[in-house]
Scaffold this motif. Sequence first.
Motif, PDB file in Angstrom:
ATOM      1  N   LEU A  78       0.795  -1.158   0.144  1.00 47.05           N
ATOM      2  CA  LEU A  78      -0.071   0.024   0.057  1.00 47.05           C
ATOM      3  C   LEU A  78       0.971   1.397   0.272  1.00 47.05           C
ATOM      4  O   LEU A  78       1.974   1.344   0.883  1.00 47.05           O
ATOM      5  N   LYS A  79       0.636   2.403  -0.759  1.00 46.56           N
ATOM      6  CA  LYS A  79       1.378   3.216  -0.865  1.00 46.56           C
ATOM      7  C   LYS A  79       0.812   4.497  -0.076  1.00 46.56           C
ATOM      8  O   LYS A  79      -0.377   4.742  -0.149  1.00 46.56           O
ATOM      9  N   GLU A  98      -5.252  10.437   6.170  1.00 46.56           N
ATOM     10  CA  GLU A  98      -5.518   9.812   4.962  1.00 46.56           C
ATOM     11  C   GLU A  98      -6.446   8.819   4.885  1.00 46.56           C
ATOM     12  O   GLU A  98      -6.461   7.987   6.037  1.00 46.56           O
ATOM     13  N   GLU A  99      -7.220   8.302   3.800  1.00 48.89           N
ATOM     14  CA  GLU A  99      -7.894   7.214   3.819  1.00 48.89           C
ATOM     15  C   GLU A  99      -7.094   6.231   3.036  1.00 48.89           C
ATOM     16  O   GLU A  99      -6.734   6.535   2.055  1.00 48.89           O
ATOM     17  N   LEU A 100      -6.943   5.043   3.717  1.00 47.47           N
ATOM     18  CA  LEU A 100      -6.247   3.995   3.111  1.00 47.47           C
ATOM     19  C   LEU A 100      -7.143   2.903   2.807  1.00 47.47           C
ATOM     20  O   LEU A 100      -7.943   2.462   3.595  1.00 47.47           O
ATOM     21  N   TYR A 101      -7.109   2.059   1.794  1.00 52.66           N
ATOM     22  CA  TYR A 101      -7.837   0.988   1.515  1.00 52.66           C
ATOM     23  C   TYR A 101      -7.127  -0.349   1.276  1.00 52.66           C
ATOM     24  O   TYR A 101      -6.093  -0.349   0.399  1.00 52.66           O
ATOM     25  N   PHE A 161       5.824   6.480   0.876  1.00 53.65           N
ATOM     26  CA  PHE A 161       6.298   5.445   1.925  1.00 53.65           C
ATOM     27  C   PHE A 161       5.490   3.868   1.350  1.00 53.65           C
ATOM     28  O   PHE A 161       4.184   4.302   0.862  1.00 53.65           O
ATOM     29  N   THR A 162       5.926   3.019   1.101  1.00 55.73           N
ATOM     30  CA  THR A 162       5.287   1.591   0.662  1.00 55.73           C
ATOM     31  C   THR A 162       5.159   0.751   1.850  1.00 55.73           C
ATOM     32  O   THR A 162       6.170   0.483   2.345  1.00 55.73           O
ATOM     33  N   MET A 163       4.133   0.584   2.063  1.00 57.83           N
ATOM     34  CA  MET A 163       3.972  -0.235   3.391  1.00 57.83           C
ATOM     35  C   MET A 163       3.394  -1.765   2.995  1.00 57.83           C
ATOM     36  O   MET A 163       2.494  -1.830   2.051  1.00 57.83           O
TER      37      MET A 163
END
Length: 426
Positions: free
Chosen positions: A133-134, A251-254, A138-140
């Motif tokens: 996930l970006k 931020e909204e992360l999906y 940063f890439t998680m």
Amino acid sequence: MTQRRAFPTSLRMVFLIGLLMAQAAFAQVSVHLSSRFLARGEYARLEITTAGREADRPPIVPTLPNVTLDFGRQGMVGRGNTMEFAYIYILSSYEVGKHVIPPIDMMVGGTRVKTAPLEFWVFDPSELPLSELKIGDFTMTYYATFQASKKSPYEGETLDTEIKIYVPLELEGRVGDWGIPEFERDNVTSWRFEPSDIRGRVNILGKPHAALAYPSTMTPSKAGKVGIGPATVRLTASRVSFDGYPRTNYEELYLKIPKLEMDAKPLPPGAPAGFENAIGQFQIQSSMEKTELSEGESLALNLAVKGNGNLDTLHAPKLADTNGWKVYNPISIPRGDERRKLSGTAMFHQGLLPLELKQMVPPFELVYFDPDDGAYKTATSEPIPVVMLPSTKPPATIAGPPPVGPVPVERMTDILALMNPAQLTL
């Protein structure tokens, strides 16, 4: 044929009192696990709770093979709109497979009570799909999966199911809101998946991760290929940026959860008479507050079906011998938040009217299919002795039509016109 009538209003208050007493008895002691599906080495929280009061003596938890269970603390905890006294333990295991926490005896208010057995499963985290996930620059990496208690269930069999999400430990503190998953269903029914209040901990590939469970159940609606997912979970996470001074952005992360597919088996042929839709393992208890009544008086019973299975769609047990009884339509009591659990109790109100003097209420029966044994079985309640007193009222007479008077038909036309039968049928 069993005669079923509308439920008498006069019985509702009697049922309400009995229901409250029955629910209080069943809710007296229970056991909860923050997640029923654990990665190898994952820590979860086990709670043994009593309703509103401390037990007379702490529970004695048996030693489980290949399971570590350490006592944490005890005290009052909130569960929904109620307060319970909880004995809290930290549970973990490195043994992949199914584990069972056996029933635990406790003394509460001078009464000996016992918890229901609790199953949980341990899986190999190396089998989890790795996702990315970006987040800004940063890439998680994270892991997300559907987990179910069986790979090949029967059609109509309700399964314990969870969405499990594993995120790096440093991200957990930045998540302000774990959203409700949106997911697809492929010939399955399922309740909504809601996040657990308790986070687990586990090392995956040597890196610490926070574990979040979304527990629920699902039921294949047909035999053959079925599945649940893919799913999407929205997270709201904070991120600190520096533009002359530190500033917090949200931020909204999906997160994406892959689809879980299964092969559902049809029920075996040869279902006995009386089988409707009960699939699981069940026991029946019938009770009534008033066991002494007069002839012609209705009876109010509470039926409790306890066990594991499709408790939310279960049909009410049937009276084993309906001879001499008028059977009213049963009333099913909807379950609350526990409807997302495989184990529990389904409650029914049942009204009966004896058409003759009786000395007992016959047993109730529930024909069900046991998916673990692959066999049809019958659960039976105990009969209830009753004392019926003969009625002292004279039998009611049914009035017949008035006698025909001496007025001829021709004279009747002066009062009411003769009707044409064809007009009636029109």
